[in-house]
Scaffold this motif. Structure first.
Motif, short mmCIF file in Angstrom:
data_model
loop_
_atom_site.label_atom_id
_atom_site.label_comp_id
_atom_site.label_asym_id
_atom_site.label_seq_id
_atom_site.Cartn_x
_atom_site.Cartn_y
_atom_site.Cartn_z
N LYS A 82 0.63 -1.40 -0.02
CA LYS A 82 -0.04 0.01 0.01
C LYS A 82 0.96 1.19 -0.08
O LYS A 82 0.15 2.35 -0.30
CB LYS A 82 -0.76 -0.02 1.26
CG LYS A 82 -1.83 -1.16 1.27
CD LYS A 82 -2.55 -1.40 2.56
CE LYS A 82 -3.37 -2.64 2.57
NZ LYS A 82 -3.87 -2.72 4.01
N MET A 83 2.10 1.18 0.58
CA MET A 83 2.90 2.26 0.51
C MET A 83 3.72 2.66 -0.64
O MET A 83 4.45 3.51 -0.74
CB MET A 83 3.99 2.02 1.68
CG MET A 83 3.32 1.69 3.03
SD MET A 83 2.35 2.94 3.65
CE MET A 83 3.68 4.32 4.04
N LEU A 84 3.45 1.32 -1.78
CA LEU A 84 4.39 1.74 -3.10
C LEU A 84 4.01 3.14 -3.63
O LEU A 84 5.12 3.72 -4.33
CB LEU A 84 4.11 0.78 -4.03
CG LEU A 84 4.68 0.41 -5.29
CD1 LEU A 84 6.21 0.14 -4.99
CD2 LEU A 84 4.11 -0.36 -6.11
N LYS A 85 3.02 3.82 -3.58
CA LYS A 85 2.81 4.96 -4.21
C LYS A 85 3.43 6.22 -3.59
O LYS A 85 3.52 7.16 -4.24
CB LYS A 85 1.07 5.10 -4.15
CG LYS A 85 0.41 4.19 -5.01
CD LYS A 85 -1.16 4.73 -4.75
CE LYS A 85 -1.82 3.68 -5.41
NZ LYS A 85 -3.37 4.01 -5.48
N GLN A 86 3.98 6.00 -2.44
CA GLN A 86 4.71 7.02 -1.83
C GLN A 86 6.36 7.11 -1.97
O GLN A 86 7.00 7.94 -1.67
CB GLN A 86 4.55 6.74 -0.18
CG GLN A 86 3.08 7.19 0.27
CD GLN A 86 2.93 6.78 1.76
OE1 GLN A 86 4.09 6.87 2.32
NE2 GLN A 86 1.72 7.21 2.16
N VAL A 87 6.37 6.05 -3.02
CA VAL A 87 7.98 5.95 -3.16
C VAL A 87 8.12 6.69 -4.38
O VAL A 87 7.61 6.75 -5.34
CB VAL A 87 8.44 4.44 -3.58
CG1 VAL A 87 9.84 4.34 -3.93
CG2 VAL A 87 8.32 3.58 -2.48
N LYS A 88 9.39 7.63 -4.33
CA LYS A 88 9.52 8.20 -5.46
C LYS A 88 9.84 7.60 -6.75
O LYS A 88 10.63 6.31 -6.72
CB LYS A 88 10.75 9.14 -5.28
CG LYS A 88 10.65 10.43 -4.34
CD LYS A 88 11.84 10.92 -3.81
CE LYS A 88 11.67 12.17 -2.89
NZ LYS A 88 12.86 13.10 -2.53
N PRO A 89 9.28 7.87 -7.89
CA PRO A 89 9.68 7.13 -9.46
C PRO A 89 11.05 6.65 -9.44
O PRO A 89 11.48 5.63 -9.95
CB PRO A 89 9.03 7.81 -10.20
CG PRO A 89 8.08 8.76 -9.44
CD PRO A 89 8.47 8.91 -8.25
N LEU A 90 12.09 7.73 -9.19
CA LEU A 90 13.39 7.41 -9.47
C LEU A 90 13.90 6.44 -8.72
O LEU A 90 14.81 5.40 -9.03
CB LEU A 90 14.28 8.69 -9.06
CG LEU A 90 15.67 8.63 -9.28
CD1 LEU A 90 16.19 8.28 -10.44
CD2 LEU A 90 16.20 9.78 -8.69
N TYR A 91 13.41 6.22 -7.51
CA TYR A 91 14.08 5.00 -6.67
C TYR A 91 13.38 3.54 -7.06
O TYR A 91 14.09 2.74 -6.89
CB TYR A 91 13.52 5.25 -5.11
CG TYR A 91 14.13 6.57 -4.69
CD1 TYR A 91 15.26 6.86 -5.08
CD2 TYR A 91 13.64 7.06 -3.53
CE1 TYR A 91 15.63 8.23 -4.50
CE2 TYR A 91 14.32 8.49 -3.04
CZ TYR A 91 15.30 8.75 -3.50
OH TYR A 91 15.93 9.88 -2.92
N LEU A 92 12.35 3.56 -7.77
CA LEU A 92 11.77 2.39 -8.28
C LEU A 92 12.37 1.87 -9.33
O LEU A 92 12.43 0.57 -9.77
CB LEU A 92 10.29 2.60 -8.62
CG LEU A 92 9.30 3.04 -7.51
CD1 LEU A 92 7.71 3.36 -8.25
CD2 LEU A 92 9.23 1.86 -6.56
#
Length: 141
Positions: A58-68
């Motif tokens: 559920k917290m995936l949306k809070q991760v900055k796209p660069l870090y993904l």
């Protein structure tokens, strides 16, 4: 203490993976070996995730796209390690990898990149990395 054990095992498995990948790549090619490694790693991670089920998706949306995109770096890491092991051997490859990791980590810590708390680096840390570099030069002779 647990952190050191995880770091030790992580380092050992990185070495084993690099040597195994170098051997696999002799039969099927470097990018093919990297693909197999990434795929098997994904499968194992997915199986572990299925057992853990901690609900943090559920917290995936809070991760900055660069870090993904961090996982994509693994393809470059694997290719680079395989190629280096073929050209200079496992010992020098792992030595150079450690120096590169420590050097970049110094910059990350000093500048507070990626949200890391800034660290003040002192002379002993720089002497330590210098000693490692001298050690690798001696190994290469």
């Amino acid at each position: 203490m647990r952190g050191f054990l995880f770091a030790f095992f992580g380092g050992a498995f990185i070495t084993l993976q690099g040597v195994a990948n170098a051997r696999i790549s002799q039969d099927i090619g470097t990018w093919q070996a990297a693909t197999v490694t990434q795929l098997t790693g994904f499968i194992i991670a997915l199986l572990v995730l299925m057992f853990v089920r901690d609900g943090k998706w559920k917290m995936l949306k809070q991760v900055k796209p660069l870090y993904l995109t961090g996982g994509a770096l693994a393809a470059i890491i694997i290719f680079s390690n395989i190629t280096a092991i073929h050209q200079i051997g496992a010992t020098l490859t792992i030595s150079a990898v450690l120096i590169a990791q420590l050097s970049l980590t110094f910059f990350i810590d000093r500048n507070g990149w990626f949200g890391v708390v800034k660290q003040k680096l002192r002379l002993p840390q720089f002497i330590g990395i210098g000693m490692m570099i001298v050690g690798v030069v001696i190994l290469a002779l």
